[in-house]
Design an enzyme around this catalytic site. Structure first.
Site, PDB file in Angstrom:
ATOM      1  N   SER A   1       0.819  -1.188   0.000  1.00  0.00           N
ATOM      2  CA  SER A   1       0.000   0.000   0.000  1.00  0.00           C
ATOM      3  C   SER A   1       0.869   1.261   0.000  1.00  0.00           C
ATOM      4  O   SER A   1       1.594   1.502  -0.951  1.00  0.00           O
ATOM      5  CB  SER A   1      -0.963  -0.052   1.172  1.00  0.00           C
ATOM      6  OG  SER A   1      -2.035   0.815   0.981  1.00  0.00           O
TER       7      SER A   1
ATOM      8  N   ASP B   1      -9.410  -4.980  -5.201  1.00  0.00           N
ATOM      9  CA  ASP B   1      -8.861  -3.982  -4.291  1.00  0.00           C
ATOM     10  C   ASP B   1      -9.623  -2.663  -4.437  1.00  0.00           C
ATOM     11  O   ASP B   1      -9.582  -2.031  -5.488  1.00  0.00           O
ATOM     12  CB  ASP B   1      -7.384  -3.764  -4.616  1.00  0.00           C
ATOM     13  CG  ASP B   1      -6.660  -2.917  -3.575  1.00  0.00           C
ATOM     14  OD1 ASP B   1      -7.338  -2.170  -2.848  1.00  0.00           O
ATOM     15  OD2 ASP B   1      -5.426  -3.006  -3.504  1.00  0.00           O
TER      16      ASP B   1
ATOM     17  N   HIS C   1      -7.333  -5.822  -1.151  1.00  0.00           N
ATOM     18  CA  HIS C   1      -6.153  -5.014  -0.845  1.00  0.00           C
ATOM     19  C   HIS C   1      -5.131  -5.800  -0.024  1.00  0.00           C
ATOM     20  O   HIS C   1      -3.978  -5.928  -0.414  1.00  0.00           O
ATOM     21  CB  HIS C   1      -6.579  -3.754  -0.094  1.00  0.00           C
ATOM     22  CG  HIS C   1      -5.452  -2.792   0.126  1.00  0.00           C
ATOM     23  ND1 HIS C   1      -4.757  -2.212  -0.911  1.00  0.00           N
ATOM     24  CD2 HIS C   1      -4.879  -2.319   1.270  1.00  0.00           C
ATOM     25  CE1 HIS C   1      -3.824  -1.418  -0.421  1.00  0.00           C
ATOM     26  NE2 HIS C   1      -3.866  -1.469   0.896  1.00  0.00           N
TER      27      HIS C   1
END
Length: 693
Positions: free
Chosen positions: A514, A601, A633
Site C-alpha cells: 500500500s 482492491d 487489498h
C-alpha cells in the site's frame, strides 16, 4: 496507504545478471546464502530453511475472546484450510468446535453478542470490503447472512447488555456514500430503520438503549464535527481538527451520558478523557506520556481505571491505580516480553494476555490475579515454536532534521555478530515499509521479518514521519511530504544501517504494501541508485488518480486526503501530486521490480499497478506483475500469501543472493496470474508450467 491501509504486507522480483556485481556475490558468502541468480541449495541447506507454508499460513489461533458469562472462549482457527470461528470451554481448548464453516475467505472480525447466544461476524465476499454481517446462532447451529447483499457495506454501531437480542448497525443500502442506521433482531433477522441519514453523517454514536445521541459530519478542511441529536434537532457539540483526527477516538457512551475517548485536541499525544454529553465538560482520566495512549484497562465491576498502554518503541503500561501497582510489578516480572491485556473474565479474576516472545511467535497466556501467576495458554503459531527464528530489535534512528524515528531491526539467523551486536560483516538488507501511511510498525511477531531473516537478510522497518501512535505533531510532519521528507526518513534508516555495518550501499532492497508499495516505487524512481530491486504490493503509482478516484463509500475520507496529501481538483494541486508520483519518473527506474495487485482492491485499484507496468514494459525494463483475481487489498487467503512469498523469495535471491526454498506446490493452490515478466524470476516459468498455470 489508500485510505487507512491495513497493517499487513508481503511481495518480490528479478533482473539481468549484469546488474549483480562481484561485491554482491561477496555479500552472499558473508550471509551464508547461495550465489546470485538463485542457484540450487544442497539438501542440508534446504532442510534448514523455515518452510514458507509455516510462515505465511494464517496463525493457528488468533483473536481469542472470552464469552460474556466467562465460560467459553471464541477464536479464529483453520477449518479445511480457511480460518473460521471456533468455540471451546474456557479451560478445555481440545473440546473446541467450529461455529462457522466459511470455505473461501476468513472473517474480517467477530464478537460475542452481549448475552453470549450469538457470534457476530463481519466478512466480505472477495476482498472488496463490502462487509456482510453474519450471525451464528450457537444453540441452533445456524449461520445467517443478515446483510445478504454483496454491494452493501455493514458496520456494527452498538451492542448493549440492555438490548441483548438486538444489534444496531449502519448500512449503505440507500446511498452508497453514507450509512443509514438499523436495528436488527438477532433471532429473526428483522431489520428496522432507526435513523435515515439525510444529513450525511459519516458516523454516529449510540447509548446503551440504542438511542442515537451523536452524529458526525466531515468538513472540507478534513476536520470532523460532532452534533448532539436532541429531540429539538441537532446542535454542534464538539469538533476534532484534522491534526488530531487520527489519534482522537470515541470508545463508547455509557448510560449516564459520559463519553469515553482518546483525545489529542489540547495536547500532542492522545490522552484518555471522559466528556459529559449534556454539558461538554471534559475530565482527564489519564495523561499520555511518551506516545499516544492506545489501550485502557478498567475494573469491570467498579469501573476503576487500572492502567493504560502506550507504545513509544516498546509497548509499556502505566499503572493508574495504587490497588494494582504491586500486581503489575509482578506481572512485568513474569511475562516474556511486551504484552497486551486483550480480555478479562467477568469476575476479573483472570486476564487474557497476548505476549510478544523474543525469537518465538506471539502467545496467549492467563494471568491469575489472586495468586499472581502467569500460565501460558497457547502459541499463535505452534508449527514455528521449534524453529530458530530471528529476534526483532527496537532501535531509534535520528532523521537528518532531528526527529527520533522508532524502528525495528531483525538480523539474519545465521549472521555472525560483533561485539556491538551488529553483523561482523555487512549482509544484504530489505527495507520493509509499512502501509497507511498513518499506521505503524511495532514489536509484535511479523512473519515477513522472520522469513527474510531466515533467508539471510537483515530487515529494517522505520516508523517514518506520518506514522501513527507517536502524537499529532509527528503525524502532521508528513502532510504533503510524500516522496519528500517521508522518503528521506527511510533513506536515513538505510544510511544508519550502512553506518552501523549492518549492510552495504549496494546490497539493499525495498518492499512494502500500500503506502509501502508507493514507497517502493518512489525508492526506485526518485532514488534509483540506493536500492537494488523493489517489491511493490498494491502501491499507487499515480497520486492524482489515487486521490481523485475514490469509491463512493470512501467519500467521507476525501477531505483528509486532499489536506494531507494534495488536491487534484486544482491545477497547482494536480501538478504537485503528479510531481510526487512514480509514474512521472518511470524513465529513472532501472532496477528490477516485482508488482502485485488484487482484482477486487477498493483502495488501490489494479489500474494503478497496470499503468506503471505498461510504462515499464514499453521502455523494455524488467518488471514482473503477479495478479490475483480473487483478492482485495490485503491478501486474505493462505494460498495467495504463500504463492506470492514463493515468487518474492526467488526474486530477492536473484537480486540480493539469499537462499531459496524450491517452489514445490506453493503456487498450486492460488489463482495467481503472471501478467508479465515471469521470465525475470528464476524458475518461475517452469514452476507455473508444472502447475498448469
Amino acid at each position: 496507504m489508500g485510505f487507512d491501509i491495513l497493517p499487513r504486507e508481503r511481495r518480490h522480483r528479478r533482473g539481468r545478471a549484469a546488474v549483480f556485481t562481484a561485491a554482491m556475490i561477496g555479500a552472499v558468502i558473508v550471509a551464508g546464502a547461495l550465489p546470485a541468480g538463485g542457484a540450487e541449495l544442497g539438501a542440508a541447506q534446504r532442510a534448514s530453511l523455515v518452510p514458507r507454508d509455516a510462515l505465511f499460513a494464517s496463525p493457528a489461533y488468533s483473536e481469542l475472546q472470552i464469552s460474556p458469562d466467562g465460560k467459553q472462549l471464541a477464536f479464529l482457527h483453520s477449518l479445511n484450510g480457511v480460518l473460521n470461528v471456533w468455540v471451546a470451554p474456557l479451560d478445555d481448548l481440545k473440546a473446541a468446535t467450529p461455529v462457522t464453516r466459511f470455505d473461501t475467505r476468513p472473517p474480517d472480525s467477530f464478537q460475542w453478542s452481549p448475552d453470549g447466544r450469538y457470534i457476530l461476524v463481519l466478512k466480505d465476499v472477495g476482498g472488496e470490503e463490502h462487509s456482510q454481517l453474519w450471525v451464528a446462532n450457537l444453540e441452533k447451529r445456524t449461520v445467517v447472512n443478515m446483510t445478504a447483499d454483496p454491494a452493501v457495506q455493514t458496520k456494527i454501531v452498538k451492542l448493549s447488555k440492555r438490548r441483548p437480542g438486538e444489534i444496531l448497525v449502519g448500512m449503505n443500502i440507500r446511498d452508497r456514500r453514507y450509512r443509514d442506521i438499523y436495528r436488527i433482531d438477532l433471532a429473526t433477522g428483522q431489520r428496522t430503520e432507526v435513523l435515515r441519514n439525510e444529513r450525511d453523517y459519516i458516523d454516529v454514536v449510540a447509548d446503551p438503549d440504542f438511542n442515537i445521541r451523536l452524529g458526525v459530519r466531515g468538513n472540507v478542511d478534513g476536520s470532523s464535527t460532532y452534533f448532539r441529536l436532541d429531540p429539538a434537532g441537532p446542535s454542534e457539540f464538539m469538533s476534532i481538527p484534522l491534526a488530531s483526527l487520527r489519534n482522537s477516538k470515541i470508545l463508547g457512551l455509557d448510560g449516564a451520558g459520559k463519553l469515553l475517548m482518546f483525545d489529542s485536541r489540547t495536547s500532542d499525544k492522545a490522552n484518555l478523557v471522559s466528556v459529559d454529553l449534556a454539558t461538554g465538560k471534559q475530565t482527564l482520566l489519564a495523561a499520555a506520556g511518551r506516545a499516544d495512549i492506545v489501550d485502557p484497562l478498567f475494573d469491570e465491576a467498579s469501573g476503576t481505571l487500572l492502567a493504560t498502554r502506550e507504545d513509544p518503541l516498546v509497548s509499556e503500561w502505566t499503572v493508574r491505580s495504587d490497588e494494582v501497582r504491586a500486581e503489575f510489578a509482578a506481572l512485568q516480572a513474569a511475562v516474556a516480553g511486551p504484552f497486551k491485556i486483550v480480555d478479562q473474565t467477568p469476575d476479573n479474576a483472570r486476564w487474557l494476555l497476548l505476549e510478544t516472545v523474543p525469537s518465538r511467535p506471539d502467545r496467549y497466556s492467563w494471568w491469575n490475579r489472586k495468586d499472581r501467576t502467569l500460565v501460558p495458554l497457547l502459541s499463535t503459531r505452534p508449527d514455528l515454536e521449534k524453529q530458530a527464528l530471528a529476534r526483532r530489535l527496537p532501535v531509534t534512528i535520528a532523521s537528518r532534521d532531528g526527529l527520533a524515528l522508532p524502528s525495528y531491526l531483525t538480523l539474519p539467523t545465521n549472521a555472525k555478530l560483533g561485539a556491538d551486536g551488529m553483523p561482523a560483516a555487512p549482509v544484504p538488507m530489505v527495507l520493509l515499509v509499512h502501509g497507511g501511511p498513518w499506521l505503524r510498525d511495532d514489536l509484535a511477531f511479523d512473519p515477513q521479518h522472520a522469513w527474510l531473516a531466515d533467508r539471510g537478510y537483515a530487515v529494517l522497518s522505520v516508523n517514518f514521519r506520518a506514522s501513527g501512535g507517536f502524537g499529532s505533531d509527528f503525524m502532521a510532519k508528513g502532510d504533503r511530504k510524500w516522496s519528500e521528507t517521508m522518503h528521506d526518513d527511510l533513506l536515513d534508516g538505510v544510511q544508519w544501517a550502512i553506518d552501523k555495518g549492518v549492510t552495504a550501499k549496494d546490497r539493499v532492497a525495498v518492499m512494502g504494501l500500500s503506502y509501502g508499495g508507493y514507497s517502493t516505487l518512489v525508492s526506485l524512481s526518485f532514488t534509483p541508485d540506493t536500492f537494488q530491486c523493489g517489491v511493490d504490493l498494491a502501491g499507487p503509482s499515480n497520486l492524482v488518480k489515487q486521490v481523485a478516484l475514490m469509491p463512493d463509500w470512501w467519500t467521507w475520507q476525501r477531505p483528509q486526503f486532499v489536506n494531507r496529501v494534495g488536491d487534484p481538483a486544482t491545477s497547482e494541486g494536480a501538478a504537485d501530486l503528479m510531481r510526487r508520483s512514480p509514474i512521472a519518473r518511470v524513465d529513472a527506474i532501472s532496477k528490477p521490480l516485482l508488482i502485485t495487485n488484487g482484482a477486487n482492491d477498493p483502495r488501490i485499484f489494479p489500474g494503478q499497478s497496470e499503468e506503471i507496468v505498461d510504462a515499464l514494459k514499453a521502455r523494455g525494463k524488467p518488471v514482473t506483475y503477479a495478479f490475483y483475481p480473487d483478492e482485495g487489498h490485503v491478501y486474505a487467503k493462505d494460498a495467495t500469501n504463500i504463492s506470492f512469498a514463493a515468487i518474492a523469495e526467488h526474486f530477492l535471491s536473484q537480486c540480493l543472493g539469499g537462499p531459496v526454498e524450491a517452489y514445490g506446490d506453493d503456487l498450486a493452490g492460488s489463482q495467481v496470474e503472471l501478467r508479465t515478466g515471469a521470465g525475470f524470476v528464476p524458475g518461475l516459468e517452469r514452476a507455473l508450467a508444472d502447475m498448469g498455470k
